[in-house]
Design a protein around this motif. Sequence first.
Motif, short mmCIF file in Angstrom:
data_model
loop_
_atom_site.label_atom_id
_atom_site.label_comp_id
_atom_site.label_asym_id
_atom_site.label_seq_id
_atom_site.Cartn_x
_atom_site.Cartn_y
_atom_site.Cartn_z
N VAL A 112 10.73 3.21 -5.87
CA VAL A 112 9.79 2.73 -4.79
C VAL A 112 10.36 1.52 -4.17
CG1 VAL A 112 7.61 1.90 -3.90
CG2 VAL A 112 7.74 4.08 -5.22
N ALA A 142 12.58 1.09 -0.64
CA ALA A 142 11.77 0.12 0.31
C ALA A 142 12.66 -0.90 0.92
CB ALA A 142 10.58 -0.69 -0.43
N TYR A 195 4.42 8.33 -4.74
CA TYR A 195 5.47 7.75 -3.89
C TYR A 195 5.03 7.63 -2.39
CZ TYR A 195 8.54 9.15 -7.58
OH TYR A 195 9.04 9.10 -8.81
N PRO A 196 5.29 6.34 -1.59
CA PRO A 196 4.48 6.22 -0.62
C PRO A 196 4.81 7.34 0.46
CG PRO A 196 5.43 4.21 -1.38
CD PRO A 196 5.67 5.19 -2.32
N LYS A 250 4.13 2.91 8.85
CA LYS A 250 4.39 3.37 7.47
C LYS A 250 4.38 2.23 6.38
CE LYS A 250 8.08 5.79 7.60
NZ LYS A 250 9.32 6.68 7.35
N ALA A 266 1.98 1.51 3.12
CA ALA A 266 2.71 1.56 1.88
C ALA A 266 2.17 0.31 1.14
CB ALA A 266 4.12 1.78 1.95
N GLU A 267 2.26 -0.82 1.85
CA GLU A 267 1.94 -1.92 1.19
C GLU A 267 0.46 -2.47 1.06
OE1 GLU A 267 4.34 -4.05 -0.20
OE2 GLU A 267 6.14 -3.08 0.74
N VAL A 283 0.10 8.86 3.48
CA VAL A 283 0.95 7.69 3.02
C VAL A 283 0.12 7.00 1.89
CG1 VAL A 283 2.10 5.81 3.52
CG2 VAL A 283 2.09 7.46 5.27
N ARG A 290 -0.66 4.22 -1.50
CA ARG A 290 -0.18 2.91 -1.63
C ARG A 290 0.69 2.68 -2.78
NH1 ARG A 290 -3.64 -0.02 -3.64
NH2 ARG A 290 -4.95 1.54 -4.83
N ALA A 291 1.82 1.72 -2.69
CA ALA A 291 2.71 1.62 -3.77
C ALA A 291 1.77 0.68 -4.89
CB ALA A 291 3.82 0.68 -3.53
N GLU A 324 2.52 -5.40 -3.71
CA GLU A 324 1.96 -4.28 -4.06
C GLU A 324 0.77 -4.40 -4.82
OE1 GLU A 324 5.14 -4.96 -4.30
OE2 GLU A 324 6.27 -3.42 -2.99
#
Length: 444
Positions: A29, A33, A107-108, A123, A127-128, A155, A157-158, A248
């Motif tokens: 990830v 990123a 995985y985001p 996105k 993800a963040e 999507v 979340r990491a 994260e």
Amino acid sequence: MAETVPVLDPAPLSAEEEAVALLRIAAEVEGAAMAQYLFAAGSLLPDVSLAVAGFDHPILSNDWYDLIRDIAKQEMGHLITVQNLLLSLDAAPHLDRENFPLESPLYPFPFKLQPVRLESLAKFVCAEAPREVPATDQSDFAEAVEQAKIVVGEVSRAGQVYERLFWLFQDADAPQQPWLSVKNPFPSWPNWHVDPAKMAFNQDRQAETTEWRGSDSGDPPDSAVYVLQVRDKATAREAVYKIGLQGEGPVGEPGVTHFDKFLRVYREQRALAQHAGAPAFARNQADDPSVGLNGPATITDPKALVWAQLANTRYQMLLMDIALAISVGLAGTAPGTTATRRHFYTWAFSEMVGTIKPLSAELRQMPLILGGSADGPLAGVPYELPNEHLPSNVTDQLQYLRDRVAESTNLRARIASTFAPTPKQKSLLTQMAGVDATIVDKLG
């Protein structure tokens, strides 16, 4: 944004196995990123500004570039710190990226290179995102979720990965410092914690802060690039917490986390999109430029294609430099070579700053397709990896690096003889030739 409970396959048999599996996912990830953020930052046009009603400051493309590049640098620190966590559990470094199972909700989103626009920023925001989005941000976050779904579906979340990792590194179920508010995101998973006797391995191999130009652990998370060593469970928790402070996890300060920063840029991009006559802030770069055949954005311009192939080679060299830098102890050399640990991390910085960055500057000005119009889609660094896994043992890593140097030599010669490089491009080719010669001298 609903979170699906994932399943690890194969199922781990211990807390230590689960931690290693999650850290490998975290490495993938972070690596993905970093590449996506660098591509997005590189798509921005310099020195564009616009004053928009409702903002107490002009919107600046240079500000966006600096912000996204700084986040990418912090992701690099996270990637190295994750390697230290793996080493502490006596696991091999892990720098793969494209070989992970995209169906896993951990995985985001699928790896996709995109220029800066509302959908790509959405996105990044998702993800963040923290577990609980502040009330003042919930409306805009909900909109970003919808924008992201237009492109990729759900999507994730990491932060889920890091929350579970912190829980695994606790001594028991009770919360511990420094992340007392953390919640186990997957309570249906096995109720276990890492055995302290099964940690603290490979102390001589772990990356050091000074080697990677990292920040002191006490530096503010807004600007720090954390590269943290792991000596025991307490320092493992500290490392996971520091990553969470930046991007994260739900523990960051307002305005400091990657979520806050991307949400600010998302809001500004949305305002630009609604402003009649607003200038373009990003180039017309194609999504996912590729050197492969028959892809939706295959590079067919011959000059751009060979430069993109060279960029892929240098990116793969960078990953091998990182892997070897943490596969060799503080003393001694890599087997069968005269290359020390210092050589590998020095070469890594040469690739990041002296090669990949200027290659990005060249490629984002080249046409994607042969005979493309002046306003047609542009190419970019593809950040492509081979279909097979990257080598995990030192002998194979050294040979992989030798093979990539041979590729680089051939591609540089082809560019010089066929495509009449500019003085700036000649200087870049000379820079790469110097690095390659040093590698050949040290590796044999």
